[in-house]
Design a protein around this motif. Structure first.
Motif, PDB file in Angstrom:
ATOM      1  N   LEU A  60      74.776  10.403  33.743  1.00  0.00           N
ATOM      2  CA  LEU A  60      75.287   9.335  34.593  1.00  0.00           C
ATOM      3  C   LEU A  60      75.863   8.198  33.746  1.00  0.00           C
ATOM      4  O   LEU A  60      75.261   7.763  32.768  1.00  0.00           O
ATOM      5  CB  LEU A  60      74.159   8.794  35.472  1.00  0.00           C
ATOM      6  CG  LEU A  60      74.516   7.710  36.494  1.00  0.00           C
ATOM      7  CD1 LEU A  60      75.417   8.282  37.578  1.00  0.00           C
ATOM      8  CD2 LEU A  60      73.240   7.138  37.108  1.00  0.00           C
ATOM      9  N   ASP A  61      77.042   7.730  34.152  1.00  0.00           N
ATOM     10  CA  ASP A  61      77.641   6.560  33.494  1.00  0.00           C
ATOM     11  C   ASP A  61      77.040   5.305  34.107  1.00  0.00           C
ATOM     12  O   ASP A  61      77.195   5.053  35.300  1.00  0.00           O
ATOM     13  CB  ASP A  61      79.157   6.559  33.685  1.00  0.00           C
ATOM     14  CG  ASP A  61      79.798   5.244  33.234  1.00  0.00           C
ATOM     15  OD1 ASP A  61      79.245   4.605  32.302  1.00  0.00           O
ATOM     16  OD2 ASP A  61      80.827   4.855  33.805  1.00  0.00           O
ATOM     17  N   ILE A  62      76.330   4.511  33.300  1.00  0.00           N
ATOM     18  CA  ILE A  62      75.795   3.247  33.807  1.00  0.00           C
ATOM     19  C   ILE A  62      76.440   2.052  33.118  1.00  0.00           C
ATOM     20  O   ILE A  62      76.206   0.910  33.525  1.00  0.00           O
ATOM     21  CB  ILE A  62      74.263   3.172  33.661  1.00  0.00           C
ATOM     22  CG1 ILE A  62      73.822   3.287  32.193  1.00  0.00           C
ATOM     23  CG2 ILE A  62      73.602   4.222  34.525  1.00  0.00           C
ATOM     24  CD1 ILE A  62      72.333   3.046  31.995  1.00  0.00           C
ATOM     25  N   VAL A  63      77.252   2.293  32.103  1.00  0.00           N
ATOM     26  CA  VAL A  63      77.949   1.194  31.434  1.00  0.00           C
ATOM     27  C   VAL A  63      79.023   0.618  32.355  1.00  0.00           C
ATOM     28  O   VAL A  63      79.144  -0.595  32.515  1.00  0.00           O
ATOM     29  CB  VAL A  63      78.554   1.648  30.099  1.00  0.00           C
ATOM     30  CG1 VAL A  63      79.428   0.549  29.495  1.00  0.00           C
ATOM     31  CG2 VAL A  63      77.445   2.032  29.121  1.00  0.00           C
ATOM     32  N   GLY A  64      79.805   1.513  32.978  1.00  0.00           N
ATOM     33  CA  GLY A  64      80.839   1.063  33.902  1.00  0.00           C
ATOM     34  C   GLY A  64      80.272   0.260  35.060  1.00  0.00           C
ATOM     35  O   GLY A  64      80.745  -0.845  35.349  1.00  0.00           O
ATOM     36  N   PRO A  65      79.231   0.761  35.742  1.00  0.00           N
ATOM     37  CA  PRO A  65      78.669   0.006  36.858  1.00  0.00           C
ATOM     38  C   PRO A  65      78.107  -1.364  36.474  1.00  0.00           C
ATOM     39  O   PRO A  65      78.204  -2.302  37.258  1.00  0.00           O
ATOM     40  CB  PRO A  65      77.559   0.928  37.374  1.00  0.00           C
ATOM     41  CG  PRO A  65      78.057   2.296  37.068  1.00  0.00           C
ATOM     42  CD  PRO A  65      78.738   2.159  35.730  1.00  0.00           C
TER      43      PRO A  65
ATOM     44  N   GLN B 106      67.922   5.102  36.681  1.00  0.00           N
ATOM     45  CA  GLN B 106      68.760   6.214  37.111  1.00  0.00           C
ATOM     46  C   GLN B 106      69.243   7.040  35.920  1.00  0.00           C
ATOM     47  O   GLN B 106      69.328   8.264  36.000  1.00  0.00           O
ATOM     48  CB  GLN B 106      69.962   5.680  37.899  1.00  0.00           C
ATOM     49  CG  GLN B 106      69.597   5.084  39.246  1.00  0.00           C
ATOM     50  CD  GLN B 106      70.833   4.689  40.033  1.00  0.00           C
ATOM     51  OE1 GLN B 106      71.660   5.528  40.381  1.00  0.00           O
ATOM     52  NE2 GLN B 106      70.958   3.401  40.321  1.00  0.00           N
ATOM     53  N   TRP B 107      69.549   6.361  34.809  1.00  0.00           N
ATOM     54  CA  TRP B 107      70.037   7.094  33.631  1.00  0.00           C
ATOM     55  C   TRP B 107      68.926   7.939  33.009  1.00  0.00           C
ATOM     56  O   TRP B 107      69.171   9.057  32.548  1.00  0.00           O
ATOM     57  CB  TRP B 107      70.586   6.125  32.591  1.00  0.00           C
ATOM     58  CG  TRP B 107      71.183   6.837  31.422  1.00  0.00           C
ATOM     59  CD1 TRP B 107      72.430   7.377  31.346  1.00  0.00           C
ATOM     60  CD2 TRP B 107      70.545   7.109  30.165  1.00  0.00           C
ATOM     61  NE1 TRP B 107      72.618   7.977  30.108  1.00  0.00           N
ATOM     62  CE2 TRP B 107      71.471   7.819  29.366  1.00  0.00           C
ATOM     63  CE3 TRP B 107      69.289   6.811  29.649  1.00  0.00           C
ATOM     64  CZ2 TRP B 107      71.175   8.240  28.075  1.00  0.00           C
ATOM     65  CZ3 TRP B 107      68.980   7.230  28.363  1.00  0.00           C
ATOM     66  CH2 TRP B 107      69.920   7.935  27.593  1.00  0.00           C
ATOM     67  N   VAL B 108      67.700   7.414  33.000  1.00  0.00           N
ATOM     68  CA  VAL B 108      66.580   8.195  32.474  1.00  0.00           C
ATOM     69  C   VAL B 108      66.404   9.476  33.289  1.00  0.00           C
ATOM     70  O   VAL B 108      66.085  10.539  32.752  1.00  0.00           O
ATOM     71  CB  VAL B 108      65.282   7.357  32.480  1.00  0.00           C
ATOM     72  CG1 VAL B 108      64.055   8.228  32.263  1.00  0.00           C
ATOM     73  CG2 VAL B 108      65.341   6.290  31.387  1.00  0.00           C
ATOM     74  N   LEU B 109      66.641   9.396  34.596  1.00  0.00           N
ATOM     75  CA  LEU B 109      66.521  10.567  35.459  1.00  0.00           C
ATOM     76  C   LEU B 109      67.697  11.526  35.287  1.00  0.00           C
ATOM     77  O   LEU B 109      67.543  12.742  35.435  1.00  0.00           O
ATOM     78  CB  LEU B 109      66.432  10.131  36.921  1.00  0.00           C
ATOM     79  CG  LEU B 109      65.157   9.371  37.308  1.00  0.00           C
ATOM     80  CD1 LEU B 109      65.300   8.763  38.687  1.00  0.00           C
ATOM     81  CD2 LEU B 109      63.947  10.299  37.246  1.00  0.00           C
TER      82      LEU B 109
END
Length: 201
Positions: A181-186, A174-177
């Motif tokens: 986008l925050d993916i550290v929090g999730p 998802q981050w590459v797309l």
């Protein structure tokens, strides 16, 4: 006339292969896989193009070696740094931040993993083995009853291992797309969902 034994840059040594892999890793991250050339990688590694082909037959094989080396480094780092569920969230957050410094490598990993889903792909066996090792290492990383007992009710170590890989890989896709986008929090939220806090038991 007896041909001289290959030596120097042509010698098949682990050290020389490691130099080539490091050069390829830097080149892929800097220029992208498509733009990086084997000749450029060879020059960066201080070896001739023919010498590089003595170790790696093509760029796909070299990419697989680059990603395998990264996996090996990260597995060892995880084993060294994480010995309790409380350390897993911070470790994963730092790992993702590190991956985000080289988005091209993240993208290449995702693309290669998808392509390797075909049984006839050269990297198919590697990725099958990689996921098997990853699941086993995660489950084995919960060696005592205290750690296993902190898994949410009804979640087995084996199921947690599958979920762990799915969430980590899916968040990075998802981050590459969308790199805003925050993916550290999730990912830290996921660890909290997976394990009970120690003082709640």
């Amino acid at each position: 006339m007896v041909q001289a034994k290959a030596r120097g840059p042509y010698a098949k040594t682990p050290a020389r292969r490691a130099e080539i892999v490091r050069a390829a890793r830097d080149s892929f991250a800097e220029h992208g896989y498509a733009q990086a050339s084997l000749r450029g990688i060879a020059e960066r590694a201080g070896i001739t193009h023919a010498g590089l082909l003595h170790h790696f037959r093509n760029k796909d094989e070299l990419l697989a070696a680059v990603l395998a080396e990264r996996d090996s480094e990260e597995w060892q780092q995880g084993a060294d740094e994480v010995d309790s569920p409380d350390q897993l969230g911070p470790y994963l957050a730092e790992l993702i931040r590190h991956h985000q410094t080289a988005p091209e490598l993240m993208r290449l990993w995702i693309e290669l993993a998808a392509a390797a889903s075909r049984p006839d792909h050269p990297a198919h066996a590697y990725f099958v083995g990689r996921y098997e090792r990853g699941r086993a290492q995660f489950a084995d990383g919960l060696p005592d009853k205290a750690a296993r007992g902190r898994l949410r009710e009804g979640v087995t170590p084996e199921s947690a291992a599958v979920l762990f890989q799915a969430v980590l890989n899916g968040l990075q896709l998802q981050w590459v797309l969308d790199q805003s986008l925050d993916i550290v929090g999730p990912v830290t939220d996921f660890v909290q969902l997976l394990f009970e806090q120690e003082n709640t038991r």
